[in-house]
Enzyme design. Structure first.
Site, PDB file in Angstrom:
ATOM      1  CD  GLU A 286     103.253  24.081  35.491  1.00 19.40           C
ATOM      2  OE1 GLU A 286     104.261  24.349  34.813  1.00 19.40           O
ATOM      3  OE2 GLU A 286     103.120  24.413  36.677  1.00 19.40           O
ATOM      4  CG  HIS A 307      97.110  47.354  14.530  1.00 17.02           C
ATOM      5  ND1 HIS A 307      96.832  48.217  13.497  1.00 17.02           N
ATOM      6  CD2 HIS A 307      96.297  47.726  15.553  1.00 17.02           C
ATOM      7  CE1 HIS A 307      95.898  49.075  13.866  1.00 17.02           C
ATOM      8  NE2 HIS A 307      95.560  48.809  15.110  1.00 17.02           N
ATOM      9  CE  LYS A 421     112.072  21.932  36.227  1.00 14.05           C
ATOM     10  NZ  LYS A 421     111.441  21.929  37.564  1.00 14.05           N
TER      11      LYS A 421
END
Length: 435
Positions: A286, A307, A421
């Site tokens: 961010e 793995h 948003k």
């Protein structure tokens, strides 16, 4: 002091490359500490660590003692930096399964308000059935959708269980000192409150009550956490050369980025570090991901992810570098046992400490990845304790600020976060967001 080993990047870079950016790193550090760069109104975190316990810290410890004495469960409501930091701290120090066997006197700690999943909400309700619980709601505004929905629902559960007066005594608000919907609610209802300094953005807030209250409820010594952070502040801001591990980490990662290494993989060998990796992802992602720039941060857990992602790291596109986190071995050792039949073929390890096996796995992986063309930075943390935790948080915060200024971006804004948003609010029909 944390040690940064850059000996395994020299196949991709050279010492002259590093020395050539010394003035850039120095200027970025100076810009940060002098407050002359973009976002300089969000530098409150720089001086948060203090040598002596503050009145706020004393109140935090008293509140934690009350919560520990009257609650089986403590629910922390928040998202982003309001949730990643405290959860990372607790899981690193106490393990991913720290809630097992806990109760009154040492409450279970759950985190809410970081998802919109109905299944997750149903699970939390089941976990709270028949339990005494208290809440901390963490938000500067009090209107962020995910934590606001969770808080509304959990507040209703509290009031139904205890009545309004007792419910209000079990709610702790961590918010802006003067404004916002949560501050208004706390004032009207009489909840105990703690402050998020306005000059400390969410992802830089772990050394405020945001992180310290949950840590204290978990039984950690927040005075030691702050002592470690204070010593880090003094050391890492005093040394202005490549003897400073902050300079090494920030400088090398930017050099690698300029050489086409656009993804950084943070690899820890401790399962309890997984949420710390999540906190680090938000901190750097961010802060640096803007203006078409940024190193993409990814965290993995070794050996488990060897793995699943080992093949990609070893032979995939060569746009990655790794930062491997190492801690000293714990005092309590584990030893590989022997077996008469030896059908699993492990008797060659019988009597060896598990940490020795882990160390050889680390060294083998390091050599393999470097041979495969992946530059590796190793960060040696040393002994893991409460003070080291405080140092670790401050170290990465300072690295992030310096690194972002080297990159040429404002570390303290996040304009892109608002786009999803806006779309969500429009789809939900929130007033003011109509087409």
């Amino acid at each position: 002091m944390i040690k940064v080993d850059i000996s395994n990047v020299w196949g991709q870079l050279s010492l002259p490359d590093l020395l050539a950016v010394e003035q850039e790193v120095a200027a970025a550090h100076e810009t940060l500490t002098n407050g002359t760069g973009d976002g300089n109104d969000f530098l409150g975190w720089l001086d948060l660590p203090v040598a002596e316990e503050t009145e706020e810290m004393k109140r935090i410890r008293r509140a934690a003692d009350r919560i520990r004495s009257n609650s089986d469960v403590f629910v922390v409501i928040g998202i982003g930096g309001s949730y990643l930091g405290p959860r990372a701290a607790i899981e690193l120090m106490q393990g991913c399964n720290h809630n097992i066997g806990k109760g009154r006197g040492n409450p279970q700690i759950y985190f809410a308000g970081n998802t919109l999943s109905t299944r997750a909400w149903n699970e939390l309700q089941r976990l709270l059935e028949g339990k005494d619980f208290s809440l901390a709601v963490i938000s500067k505004s009090g209107t962020t959708t995910e934590p606001a929905i969770a808080f509304r629902a959990l507040k209703w559960l509290l009031e139904r269980k205890y009545g309004t007066d007792e419910a209000n005594r079990r709610i702790y608000a961590i918010t802006d000192p003067a404004k916002g919907a949560l501050r208004q609610m706390a004032t009207e209802e009489g909840w105990e409150t703690f402050v998020i300094p306005p000059a400390a953005g969410g992802r830089f807030s772990v050394l405020t009550a945001v992180g310290l209250l949950p840590m204290a409820v978990a039984g950690m010594d927040i005075r030691q956490v702050m002592r470690g952070a204070f010593e880090a502040k003094e050391q890492y801001n005093r040394v202005r050369s490549f003897e400073n591990p902050v300079w090494l980490y920030a400088g090398i990662r930017n050099l690698l980025y300029r050489n086409g290494k656009t993804t950084e993989i943070m690899a820890s060998w401790e399962p309890g570090y997984k949420m710390m990796g999540g906190w680090w992802q938000q901190l750097f992602g961010e802060s640096e991901g803007k203006d078409g720039k940024g190193i993409f941060p990814v965290s993995v857990e070794f050996t488990a992810d060897l793995h699943s992602l080992g093949q990609m790291i070893q032979q995939g596109e060569r746009n990655i570098f790794e930062t491997m986190i190492r801690f000293d071995a714990p005092e309590q050792v584990a030893v590989v046992g022997s077996d008469v039949k030896n059908l699993d073929g492990l008797n060659y390890l019988a009597g060896k400490q598990l940490d020795f096996v882990d160390e050889q796995a680390y060294l083998g992986t390091l050599a393999a990845h470097v041979d495969g063309g992946v530059p590796v930075i190793t960060v040696e943390m040393g002994e893991l304790n409460d003070a080291k935790l405080g140092e670790l948080f401050y170290f990465f915060e300072l690295c992030c600020g310096v690194s972002a200024y080297i990159l040429g971006v404002n570390p303290f804004n996040q304009p892109g976060v608002e786009f999803y948003k806006r779309n969500m609010f429009q789809l939900l029909g929130k007033p003011g967001y109509e087409k």
